[in-house]
Design an enzyme around this catalytic site. Structure first.
Site, PDB file in Angstrom:
ATOM      1  N   CYS A 112       0.830  -1.202   0.000  1.00  0.00           N
ATOM      2  CA  CYS A 112       0.000   0.000   0.000  1.00  0.00           C
ATOM      3  C   CYS A 112       0.871   1.261   0.000  1.00  0.00           C
ATOM      4  O   CYS A 112       1.597   1.507  -0.948  1.00  0.00           O
ATOM      5  CB  CYS A 112      -0.958  -0.060   1.188  1.00  0.00           C
ATOM      6  SG  CYS A 112      -2.286   1.154   1.184  1.00  0.00           S
ATOM      7  N   HIS A 113       0.832   2.068   1.069  1.00  0.00           N
ATOM      8  CA  HIS A 113       1.643   3.275   1.182  1.00  0.00           C
ATOM      9  C   HIS A 113       3.003   3.017   1.839  1.00  0.00           C
ATOM     10  O   HIS A 113       3.825   3.917   1.925  1.00  0.00           O
ATOM     11  CB  HIS A 113       0.902   4.353   1.975  1.00  0.00           C
ATOM     12  CG  HIS A 113      -0.254   4.953   1.243  1.00  0.00           C
ATOM     13  ND1 HIS A 113      -1.465   4.303   1.111  1.00  0.00           N
ATOM     14  CD2 HIS A 113      -0.389   6.133   0.592  1.00  0.00           C
ATOM     15  CE1 HIS A 113      -2.301   5.054   0.420  1.00  0.00           C
ATOM     16  NE2 HIS A 113      -1.678   6.178   0.083  1.00  0.00           N
TER      17      HIS A 113
END
Length: 180
Positions: A112-113
């Site tokens: 994800c991030h």
């Protein structure tokens, strides 16, 4: 589940605001494969997850970041969310921990991030990676080649896009760690 990871020790580095599924599912499944998994954090006691659109559950911190010994880990997992990687990338001890684990040539997996942390640790230049689409430009500006795939492995780096990709992400981590 098989016991493919028996005798392996895996760190999950997180702080408050991690995407809950991106910590919880790898934790459960890697333990289910026999690994000892430590939640490592600069926070003590418990850390609070973010569950899609609101605060989630609290998880016990197993090892204080200041006390974590990089040499005992066979892999590092970095869950995403917005708050978690943004906070950790500003924490020099967290970045040094990531660099030190990576220097041991073991898998470093970010979803994800969390690839923001790989950027901050200086690990993405010349690598092919994936992530949540909103940080594509950050990764390419740091010298990575970004692709839109469920999971990408380039050397010791394993990256994935989002919670929907967790099964492939965890399978790839399991395979990489069991091959050591």
């Amino acid at each position: 589940m098989t016991m493919a990871l028996m005798g392996k020790h895996i760190a999950i580095l997180a702080t408050n605001g991690f995407e809950q599924s991106e910590l919880e599912k790898p934790l459960e499944e890697l333990q289910g494969h026999g690994a000892q998994v430590d939640i490592v954090s600069p926070e003590s006691g418990k850390i609070l997850g973010w569950d899609e659109d609101s605060w989630g559950d609290k998880f016990n911190v197993d090892v204080d970041l200041a006390q974590a010994h990089v040499d005992k880990y066979h892999a590092l997992v970095l869950p995403g969310g917005l708050f978690n990687p943004d906070s950790l990338r500003q924490n020099q001890a967290a970045i040094e921990f990531i660099r030190a684990v990576a220097a041991n040539q073991v898998p470093v997996a970010a979803i994800c991030h969390a690839p923001w942390l790989l950027i901050e640790a200086g690990l993405v230049a010349g690598k092919t990676v994936t992530s949540f689409p909103s940080i594509k430009t950050d990764l390419t500006n740091a010298g990575a080649s970004w692709v839109d795939q469920q999971v990408v492995t380039d050397g010791q780096l394993i990256t994935s896009r989002k919670p929907d990709d967790l099964e492939a992400f965890i399978d790839t981590i399991t395979s990489a760690v069991s091959a050591q």
